[in-house]
Design an enzyme around this catalytic site. Structure first.
Site, PDB file in Angstrom:
ATOM      1  N   HIS A 102       2.584   3.454  -9.065  1.00 37.80           N
ATOM      2  CA  HIS A 102       2.296   1.791  -9.260  1.00 37.80           C
ATOM      3  C   HIS A 102       3.540   1.461  -9.926  1.00 37.80           C
ATOM      4  O   HIS A 102       4.132   0.227  -9.867  1.00 37.80           O
ATOM      5  CB  HIS A 102       0.963   1.471 -10.056  1.00 37.80           C
ATOM      6  CG  HIS A 102       0.024   1.814  -9.493  1.00 37.80           C
ATOM      7  ND1 HIS A 102      -0.309   1.441  -8.073  1.00 37.80           N
ATOM      8  CD2 HIS A 102      -1.105   2.556  -9.685  1.00 37.80           C
ATOM      9  CE1 HIS A 102      -1.467   1.872  -7.428  1.00 37.80           C
ATOM     10  NE2 HIS A 102      -2.057   2.535  -8.443  1.00 37.80           N
TER      11      HIS A 102
ATOM     12  N   LEU B 108      12.382 -20.153  -5.434  1.00 33.94           N
ATOM     13  CA  LEU B 108      11.438 -19.241  -4.441  1.00 33.94           C
ATOM     14  C   LEU B 108      10.044 -19.391  -5.218  1.00 33.94           C
ATOM     15  O   LEU B 108       9.971 -19.511  -6.362  1.00 33.94           O
ATOM     16  CB  LEU B 108      11.821 -17.856  -4.531  1.00 33.94           C
ATOM     17  CG  LEU B 108      10.990 -16.759  -4.024  1.00 33.94           C
ATOM     18  CD1 LEU B 108      10.561 -16.785  -2.747  1.00 33.94           C
ATOM     19  CD2 LEU B 108      11.212 -15.408  -4.565  1.00 33.94           C
TER      20      LEU B 108
ATOM     21  N   ASP C 177       0.775  -1.204   0.031  1.00 36.71           N
ATOM     22  CA  ASP C 177       0.077  -0.046   0.008  1.00 36.71           C
ATOM     23  C   ASP C 177       0.968   1.202   0.051  1.00 36.71           C
ATOM     24  O   ASP C 177       2.099   1.141   0.538  1.00 36.71           O
ATOM     25  CB  ASP C 177      -0.766  -0.046   1.363  1.00 36.71           C
ATOM     26  CG  ASP C 177      -2.052   0.870   1.240  1.00 36.71           C
ATOM     27  OD1 ASP C 177      -2.220   1.368  -0.004  1.00 36.71           O
ATOM     28  OD2 ASP C 177      -2.865   1.133   2.201  1.00 36.71           O
TER      29      ASP C 177
HETATM   30  C1  FPP Z   1      -1.896   0.242  -3.311  1.00 36.66           C
HETATM   31  O1  FPP Z   1      -1.495   1.298  -3.396  1.00 36.66           O
HETATM   32  C2  FPP Z   1      -1.484  -0.722  -4.390  1.00 36.66           C
HETATM   33  C3  FPP Z   1      -2.148  -1.049  -5.484  1.00 36.66           C
HETATM   34  C4  FPP Z   1      -3.413  -1.389  -5.533  1.00 36.66           C
HETATM   35  C5  FPP Z   1      -1.458  -2.083  -6.651  1.00 36.66           C
HETATM   36  C6  FPP Z   1      -0.205  -2.491  -6.301  1.00 36.66           C
HETATM   37  C7  FPP Z   1       0.584  -3.142  -7.543  1.00 36.66           C
HETATM   38  C8  FPP Z   1       1.842  -3.297  -7.994  1.00 36.66           C
HETATM   39  C9  FPP Z   1       3.021  -2.509  -7.175  1.00 36.66           C
HETATM   40  C10 FPP Z   1       2.154  -3.667  -9.162  1.00 36.66           C
HETATM   41  C11 FPP Z   1       2.431  -5.141  -9.002  1.00 36.66           C
HETATM   42  C12 FPP Z   1       2.897  -5.741 -10.140  1.00 36.66           C
HETATM   43  C13 FPP Z   1       3.536  -7.024 -10.342  1.00 36.66           C
HETATM   44  C14 FPP Z   1       4.290  -7.476 -11.584  1.00 36.66           C
HETATM   45  C15 FPP Z   1       3.305  -7.977  -9.130  1.00 36.66           C
HETATM   46  P1  FPP Z   1      -2.534   2.590  -3.450  1.00 36.66           P
HETATM   47  O2  FPP Z   1      -2.628   2.937  -4.860  1.00 36.66           O
HETATM   48  O3  FPP Z   1      -3.806   2.001  -2.648  1.00 36.66           O
HETATM   49  O4  FPP Z   1      -1.777   3.736  -2.646  1.00 36.66           O
HETATM   50  P2  FPP Z   1      -2.647   4.982  -1.713  1.00 36.66           P
HETATM   51  O5  FPP Z   1      -3.077   4.185  -0.720  1.00 36.66           O
HETATM   52  O6  FPP Z   1      -1.365   5.786  -1.488  1.00 36.66           O
HETATM   53  O7  FPP Z   1      -3.376   5.517  -2.418  1.00 36.66           O
END
Ligand code: FPP
Length: 244
Positions: A35, A129, A18
């Site tokens: 992201h 892994l 997050d």
């Molecule tokens: C939450 O942060 C994050 C997500 C909903 C997406 C996480 C996805 C990635 C990091 C990409 C993953 C890719 C692979 C290949 C595994 P948020 O957007 O809720 O952040 P905020 O709380 O600050 O708004």
């Protein structure tokens, strides 16, 4: 953080990544830039987790509830996942990493489903892994689908065997970045005895030192699995004894 090495390493680490949006907003960038940076953090964690002896790493990339986000953010996240998988699967394979996707994959685009199947097949026999990515996953969905499949097979009480990764150990350590202290419908059944670690660090900033801190915290926990401390110690289920 202690400079001592952690002796008792969790076998399975599950992560809620997050804080990407806030990381970007702090830099006056669009949320999607967070992201993109988040993918680098996933890559870094995969490397360091493997080096530290973690056998299973599970990340929550897209929840059943994330469809409610603005349409362009949903498309960007899907595209990012698709590209990361396409561009990096060979490298994962070369490093002995087994890739698995968990979640309601039927709702994803045919391209992504095909990419996932190819990646799982290519890496199926790797054992360095296991890297599980939860996509369109929700703990409630997981339990519901497991019960439905168990009932259809005529063995309702066997439903845990039908959960998303019933063939892997339950997580020992759960990490959530970004400051919130909740599980957010992640692995509801599998987290029953997991140690829960929360940090205010935003996901793109979660680096080797942060991971090391979480491992030290884990090693200091007394895992009793319902027993008394004395019983647990007698059964050698106590990681706190393992830190040197
Ligand atoms: C939450 O942060 C994050 C997500 C909903 C997406 C996480 C996805 C990635 C990091 C990409 C993953 C890719 C692979 C290949 C595994 P948020 O957007 O809720 O952040 P905020 O709380 O600050 O708004």
């Amino acid at each position: 953080m202690s400079a001592e090495p952690v002796v008792h390493v969790p076998k399975h680490v599950a992560v809620v990544m997050d804080g990407n949006g806030r990381w970007a907003q702090k830099r006056f960038l669009p949320r999607v830039a967070g992201h993109r940076q988040g993918v680098d953090a996933v890559r870094r964690l995969m490397r360091v987790a493997g080096e530290r002896g973690v056998a299973h790493l599970t990340v929550f990339a897209f929840s059943s509830e994330n469809w409610k986000r603005p349409e362009e953010e949903v498309s960007y996240l899907m595209e990012l996942f698709f590209k990361a998988l396409r561009d990096e699967i060979q490298k994962l394979h070369d490093n002995g990493i087994r890739f698995r996707a968990i979640g309601d994959l039927a709702a994803l685009s045919p391209d992504i489903q095909q990419q996932i199947r190819a990646a799982e097949q290519l890496t199926a026999n790797n054992r360095a892994l296991t890297f599980n990515v939860a996509v369109n996953y929700g703990g409630r969905w997981d339990m519901t689908q497991a019960v439905e499949r168990a009932c259809a097979a005529g063995h309702p009480t066997n439903f845990p065997q039908y959960l998303a990764f019933a063939d892997q150990p339950d997580p020992d350590l759960f990490i959530r970045t970004g400051g919130e202290r909740r599980i957010s419908n992640f692995l509801l059944w599998q987290l029953a005895y997991t140690e829960l670690y929360f940090t205010d660090t935003l996901w793109p900033d979660f680096d080797e030192a942060e991971f090391e801190r979480s491992l030290h915290w884990f090693a200091s926990r007394e895992r009793r699995f319902g027993q008394t401390g004395e019983q647990a110690r007698a059964h050698q289920a106590l990681p706190s004894k393992a830190i040197q």
